[in-house]
Design an enzyme around this catalytic site. Structure first.
Site, PDB file in Angstrom:
ATOM      1  N   ARG A   1      41.959  25.065  36.848  1.00 53.10           N
ATOM      2  CA  ARG A   1      42.100  26.219  37.733  1.00 53.10           C
ATOM      3  C   ARG A   1      43.035  25.815  38.874  1.00 53.10           C
ATOM      4  O   ARG A   1      43.187  24.639  39.182  1.00 53.10           O
ATOM      5  CB  ARG A   1      40.745  26.614  38.313  1.00 53.10           C
ATOM      6  CG  ARG A   1      39.758  27.137  37.298  1.00 53.10           C
ATOM      7  CD  ARG A   1      38.388  27.402  37.951  1.00 53.10           C
ATOM      8  NE  ARG A   1      37.455  27.942  36.987  1.00 53.10           N
ATOM      9  CZ  ARG A   1      36.586  27.221  36.280  1.00 53.10           C
ATOM     10  NH1 ARG A   1      36.528  25.903  36.455  1.00 53.10           N
ATOM     11  NH2 ARG A   1      35.773  27.796  35.429  1.00 53.10           N
TER      12      ARG A   1
ATOM     13  N   LYS B   1      34.673  25.271  39.717  1.00 50.21           N
ATOM     14  CA  LYS B   1      34.033  26.516  40.114  1.00 50.21           C
ATOM     15  C   LYS B   1      32.537  26.274  40.282  1.00 50.21           C
ATOM     16  O   LYS B   1      31.903  25.633  39.452  1.00 50.21           O
ATOM     17  CB  LYS B   1      34.294  27.590  39.049  1.00 50.21           C
ATOM     18  CG  LYS B   1      33.951  28.974  39.495  1.00 50.21           C
ATOM     19  CD  LYS B   1      34.462  29.977  38.488  1.00 50.21           C
ATOM     20  CE  LYS B   1      34.226  31.385  38.959  1.00 50.21           C
ATOM     21  NZ  LYS B   1      34.756  32.355  37.999  1.00 50.21           N
TER      22      LYS B   1
ATOM     23  N   HIS C   1      47.351  30.160  36.713  1.00 45.59           N
ATOM     24  CA  HIS C   1      46.197  30.601  35.925  1.00 45.59           C
ATOM     25  C   HIS C   1      46.607  30.977  34.496  1.00 45.59           C
ATOM     26  O   HIS C   1      45.853  30.732  33.560  1.00 45.59           O
ATOM     27  CB  HIS C   1      45.476  31.760  36.608  1.00 45.59           C
ATOM     28  CG  HIS C   1      44.103  31.957  36.055  1.00 45.59           C
ATOM     29  ND1 HIS C   1      43.059  31.111  36.348  1.00 45.59           N
ATOM     30  CD2 HIS C   1      43.609  32.894  35.201  1.00 45.59           C
ATOM     31  CE1 HIS C   1      41.982  31.510  35.703  1.00 45.59           C
ATOM     32  NE2 HIS C   1      42.288  32.589  35.009  1.00 45.59           N
TER      33      HIS C   1
ATOM     34  N   ARG D   1      46.503  28.043  32.272  1.00 45.88           N
ATOM     35  CA  ARG D   1      45.124  27.764  31.831  1.00 45.88           C
ATOM     36  C   ARG D   1      44.774  28.632  30.622  1.00 45.88           C
ATOM     37  O   ARG D   1      44.202  28.152  29.642  1.00 45.88           O
ATOM     38  CB  ARG D   1      44.181  28.012  33.012  1.00 45.88           C
ATOM     39  CG  ARG D   1      42.716  27.835  32.730  1.00 45.88           C
ATOM     40  CD  ARG D   1      41.951  28.023  34.051  1.00 45.88           C
ATOM     41  NE  ARG D   1      40.549  28.283  33.860  1.00 45.88           N
ATOM     42  CZ  ARG D   1      39.626  27.353  33.674  1.00 45.88           C
ATOM     43  NH1 ARG D   1      39.980  26.082  33.612  1.00 45.88           N
ATOM     44  NH2 ARG D   1      38.358  27.688  33.538  1.00 45.88           N
TER      45      ARG D   1
ATOM     46  N   HIS E   1      33.710  26.341  31.767  1.00 46.93           N
ATOM     47  CA  HIS E   1      33.037  27.638  31.855  1.00 46.93           C
ATOM     48  C   HIS E   1      31.524  27.441  31.785  1.00 46.93           C
ATOM     49  O   HIS E   1      31.042  26.689  30.945  1.00 46.93           O
ATOM     50  CB  HIS E   1      33.459  28.555  30.699  1.00 46.93           C
ATOM     51  CG  HIS E   1      34.832  29.112  30.849  1.00 46.93           C
ATOM     52  ND1 HIS E   1      35.566  29.559  29.775  1.00 46.93           N
ATOM     53  CD2 HIS E   1      35.620  29.309  31.936  1.00 46.93           C
ATOM     54  CE1 HIS E   1      36.724  30.016  30.198  1.00 46.93           C
ATOM     55  NE2 HIS E   1      36.792  29.862  31.503  1.00 46.93           N
TER      56      HIS E   1
ATOM     57  N   TYR F   1      39.106  34.545  24.826  1.00 49.31           N
ATOM     58  CA  TYR F   1      40.237  33.994  24.086  1.00 49.31           C
ATOM     59  C   TYR F   1      40.171  34.360  22.607  1.00 49.31           C
ATOM     60  O   TYR F   1      41.198  34.450  21.956  1.00 49.31           O
ATOM     61  CB  TYR F   1      40.325  32.479  24.285  1.00 49.31           C
ATOM     62  CG  TYR F   1      40.460  32.150  25.751  1.00 49.31           C
ATOM     63  CD1 TYR F   1      41.636  32.447  26.425  1.00 49.31           C
ATOM     64  CD2 TYR F   1      39.410  31.604  26.465  1.00 49.31           C
ATOM     65  CE1 TYR F   1      41.764  32.194  27.780  1.00 49.31           C
ATOM     66  CE2 TYR F   1      39.534  31.344  27.817  1.00 49.31           C
ATOM     67  CZ  TYR F   1      40.706  31.644  28.464  1.00 49.31           C
ATOM     68  OH  TYR F   1      40.819  31.402  29.800  1.00 49.31           O
TER      69      TYR F   1
END
Length: 155
Positions: A11, A36, A113, A116, A139, A148
């Site tokens: 990220r 995150k 981003h 990524r 994630h 995806y």
């Protein structure tokens, strides 16, 4: 920069927060300490990307530091030897795209981003299990990664 953001799928803030000690060259890993939700993870680095990263560390970065009186541990630094903000890193990518003189690339307007997203999509296209991509990207839920699969189905 491309090795970190595309090659490692980081990220924008994760790359901006990297420090030199997060690059574990002997283990071919990057330690993401400030992911995150303040989650940590280790991200593998290919041998080719590791070569580029260590070249920057020992040549480019040291050259930038030698021009300043700063002594930061930040991985990404600017011409003054101080930490790069995520906005500055985005601006660097914009300059790279502009200087490529590739109109197709310029029309896509890539962002940190989108790099990524690109690596995640490419890994899925190459047959990597979605659970491994989830772990690679950091994630928390598989649902975040499953976007995806929809992108692949549209291709």
């Amino acid at each position: 920069m491309l090795c970190i953001y595309y090659g490692c799928g980081l990220r924008k803030s994760e790359g901006a927060n990297l420090v030199v000690s997060d690059i574990l060259t002997e283990r071919k890993l990057i330690h993401v300490r400030k992911g995150k939700g303040n989650k940590e993870r280790y991200v593998p680095v290919t041998a080719n990307n590791l070569n580029h990263i260590t070249e920057y560390l020992y040549d480019g970065r040291n050259q930038l530091l030698s021009r300043s009186e700063s002594n930061t541990d930040s991985f990404f630094i600017n011409q003054y030897g101080t930490s790069c903000s995520d906005q500055a890193l985005s601006a660097r990518l914009d300059r790279l795209v502009k200087n490529s003189h590739n109109s197709s690339l310029q029309n896509k307007k890539p962002s940190l981003h989108s790099l990524r997203h690109s690596i995640a999509t490419h890994l899925l296209q190459q047959g990597m299990e979605i659970e491994m991509i989830q772990k690679f990207l950091g994630h928390a839920s598989l649902e975040s990664t499953q976007i995806y699969t929809h992108i692949i189905n549209e291709l």
